[in-house]
Scaffold this active site. Sequence first.
Site, PDB file in Angstrom:
ATOM      1  N   SER A 114      19.270 -32.358-109.108  1.00  0.00           N
ATOM      2  CA  SER A 114      20.168 -31.506-109.892  1.00  0.00           C
ATOM      3  C   SER A 114      19.768 -30.041-109.780  1.00  0.00           C
ATOM      4  O   SER A 114      20.618 -29.155-109.718  1.00  0.00           O
ATOM      5  CB  SER A 114      20.113 -31.914-111.361  1.00  0.00           C
ATOM      6  OG  SER A 114      20.378 -33.280-111.489  1.00  0.00           O
ATOM      7  N   ASP A 159      10.054 -39.749-115.314  1.00  0.00           N
ATOM      8  CA  ASP A 159       8.954 -40.027-114.378  1.00  0.00           C
ATOM      9  C   ASP A 159       7.780 -39.051-114.460  1.00  0.00           C
ATOM     10  O   ASP A 159       6.731 -39.303-113.890  1.00  0.00           O
ATOM     11  CB  ASP A 159       9.479 -39.996-112.935  1.00  0.00           C
ATOM     12  CG  ASP A 159      10.431 -41.139-112.664  1.00  0.00           C
ATOM     13  OD1 ASP A 159      10.348 -42.142-113.392  1.00  0.00           O
ATOM     14  OD2 ASP A 159      11.257 -41.018-111.743  1.00  0.00           O
TER      15      ASP A 159
HETATM   16  P1  ADP Z   1      18.287 -36.002-110.176  1.00  0.00           P
HETATM   17  O1  ADP Z   1      18.692 -34.657-110.700  1.00  0.00           O
HETATM   18  O2  ADP Z   1      17.940 -36.936-111.264  1.00  0.00           O
HETATM   19  O3  ADP Z   1      17.260 -35.869-109.089  1.00  0.00           O
HETATM   20  P2  ADP Z   1      20.359 -36.547-108.151  1.00  0.00           P
HETATM   21  O4  ADP Z   1      19.431 -36.305-107.013  1.00  0.00           O
HETATM   22  O5  ADP Z   1      21.257 -37.718-108.075  1.00  0.00           O
HETATM   23  O6  ADP Z   1      19.604 -36.662-109.538  1.00  0.00           O
HETATM   24  O7  ADP Z   1      21.246 -35.228-108.307  1.00  0.00           O
HETATM   25  C1  ADP Z   1      22.221 -35.132-109.315  1.00  0.00           C
HETATM   26  C2  ADP Z   1      23.420 -34.344-108.808  1.00  0.00           C
HETATM   27  O8  ADP Z   1      23.010 -33.048-108.388  1.00  0.00           O
HETATM   28  C3  ADP Z   1      24.107 -34.937-107.588  1.00  0.00           C
HETATM   29  O9  ADP Z   1      25.010 -35.946-107.916  1.00  0.00           O
HETATM   30  C4  ADP Z   1      24.816 -33.733-107.013  1.00  0.00           C
HETATM   31  O10 ADP Z   1      26.041 -33.491-107.677  1.00  0.00           O
HETATM   32  C5  ADP Z   1      23.869 -32.603-107.327  1.00  0.00           C
HETATM   33  N1  ADP Z   1      23.066 -32.287-106.131  1.00  0.00           N
HETATM   34  C6  ADP Z   1      21.918 -32.877-105.732  1.00  0.00           C
HETATM   35  N2  ADP Z   1      21.473 -32.334-104.567  1.00  0.00           N
HETATM   36  C7  ADP Z   1      22.385 -31.394-104.230  1.00  0.00           C
HETATM   37  C8  ADP Z   1      22.530 -30.471-103.124  1.00  0.00           C
HETATM   38  N3  ADP Z   1      21.613 -30.406-102.136  1.00  0.00           N
HETATM   39  N4  ADP Z   1      23.603 -29.651-103.131  1.00  0.00           N
HETATM   40  C9  ADP Z   1      24.499 -29.680-104.123  1.00  0.00           C
HETATM   41  N5  ADP Z   1      24.445 -30.523-105.150  1.00  0.00           N
HETATM   42  C10 ADP Z   1      23.407 -31.367-105.218  1.00  0.00           C
END
Ligand code: ADP
Length: 739
Positions: A114, A159
Amino acid sequence: MRETGSAPASIGVLTSGGDAPGMNPAVRAVARTALHYGIDVYAIHEGYHGLVEGGDLIQRMEPGDAEDILHQGGTAIGTARSKEFRTRDGRQSAARNMIERGIDALIVIGGDGSLIGANVFRQEWSDLLAELVSSGEIAADVAAEHPRLRLVGLVGSIDNDMSGTDMTIGADTALHRIVEAMDALRSTASSHQRTFVVEVMGRHCGYLALMASLATAANWLLIPEQPPPDNWAELMCRDIGQGRAIGRRQSVVIVAEGARDRSGNAITADHIRTILENELGEDARITILGHVQRGGAPSAFDRYLATLLAHAAVERLLDDEPDRPAELIGLNGNRVIRSPLMECVERTQAVADRIEAQDFDGAMLLRGGNFRESYQILRTIQQAAPKPTPAGRKRYRFAVVHAGGLAPGMNNAVRAAVRLGLDRGHTVLAVHNGFRGLRDGDIQELGWMDVSGWVSYGGAEIGTNRYVPTGDAIAQIAKQIAAHRINGLIMAGGWAGYQAAHELHRNRDRYADLDIPIVCMPMTINNDVPASELSIGSDTALNSIMADVDKIRQSAVASRRVFVVEVMGRDCGYLALLSGLTTGAERIYLPEEGVTLDDLTADVHALAEGFHSGKRLGLIIRNENADPIYTTGFITSLLDKEGGDLFDARQAILGHLQEGGDPSAFDRIHATKLTARCVEFLSEQFESGGRASAMIGYQSGRLQFTDLTSYPTLIENDVQRPVEQRWMERRNLERIMRG
Ligand code: ADP
């Protein structure tokens, strides 16, 4: 005071990625702080999905909006994964939705994914706006009013896997859930002499598995950062088998979701069970804790942490400067810190890269000193027996004594002192019944298995009381110290314990036998001892108060009622302030400030006004010694009378409930770690022939030893509290959070 800087137009707040307990208190604190500074704030529902979609998913927050979410788990404004936001079109739509509402500042609460997404968005912001201008979707002068996107990140993740903060929002609550489950499993495992294999979350990070092992006495641990040697199956069976041989009725293996062997092959719970069954003929059962770990009401610490960081995040947005990179707000010790967001993301990902490259020492190094120290302590404590003492090494004898009121965590301190002391080749003595027991020679040597199972016990197995020796008793204690050949003393207790330890130390010139190293460890729910910002036991007490007040709140809603809740603390308002912050009290009375008639009059008016405009419950927290005249009973009667038909008032005196209960994960771990340092301190004194005596405690977030000789200068003369109370700095935060 806040530094001055240019203010954003409006702030948007969203929760994204996996949900974490504590996200709600964070959203509430964002709203309350922004409104306090007169800035509009919007809740963006369903994470980036809401930002891209707009419409009703972006809602302006009113003062009462976040009132009831403090105690709720999960995230009330929703979270989602958004494919659209990963595309430029999606982010363009997000920018348009923000500009239409005058939002040019974002607080993103989520995991590293995110935060990466947010940073991409921030970097593209001016281009996205230029495109929206050229396609005619927004006017050029409107775009010019929002030249940049201000961005601050908070880590919401159970985590605890993110660099830039000691703790992520949600990790402490997850530990609570795991420890509750493990305590329950232990009793059934013990009844049947079973082995449980418990899988906990953590794909790249063994934090939860490691801390849960430390807090519940797991016998074997498997985490991604530290894969076991290649013959691990044999070693695990050997250790579990040895445990059985010395009388352990249950065995527990904790495995993190992402555990691997040294070649990178996954180690699953199933795999472990098969090995135990085949090799040891064990009746092994698997428990996968799964999403339970994310659930439930946020713990006191998570409510506090989320509130503190979210408040700081808004203040940071208010002082934004054009050239500053996006920042992550985190906690270091007890201080709020800011770090460049992308550096934190990179450092976090570097651990996963180290693991991938099978550079496990590198991964452990990046996890930090706290993680490594916990791992080392665990390795010692979970052995079936102490390491053999090298021949010729002199054995020293040290004693552990409690004094003061009961503090959850006391048993963890004795357990750790016994195991870590024996492992260093010392003899460990337990003094029963406090300093009275030391005077009377009620002293017993403890062995490795004598403290088995103590990890989860509330209370104090060896007893505690508030007796402080003076006069002849000092001479008698000196005799007992000589008779039992005690070379050093750990006093794990509260106010009376510090007084008693200092009395002995002060009299060392008169009685040579008292000239031994003494180390005082802060264990009191009141958090009122010097040279320490946080005492063991207060976290359990705070969680217990909070759980009771959450229940009281529910009952009050039904009948338009004000509750006056009296909490412990004697002359120290720590429990009152922190429980007020974590339960959302309207008013807190502290002994440091007293109570005036003007305060009470103002409270009556504020409550009447609140109930007139629809309020259904009121909550006042009063420390037991806040004022000798305006007692809890007095304040309750006053409010009940003045409330008339509008509201009634009731009192709840929580009393000794606050000292009871099983210690929280935090208090167990904290007690174990501080004891390890105390044992180290004594060992250094023994080996160097030193006679230093000290008080151990966290100061500015670091564990430090303060000379016991300085004790009288660090406490107030006429009241029971230290001169310095850093937590009072949070008084202003609490005022803002009242809304
Ligand atoms: P967390 O924040 O728990 O690590 P995620 O990796 O699933 O969860 O990321 C949550 C959201 O953040 C994704 O569904 C997406 O909308 C956005 N996101 C993640 N990485 C990117 C990226 N490189 N570019 C744009 N949006 C992103």
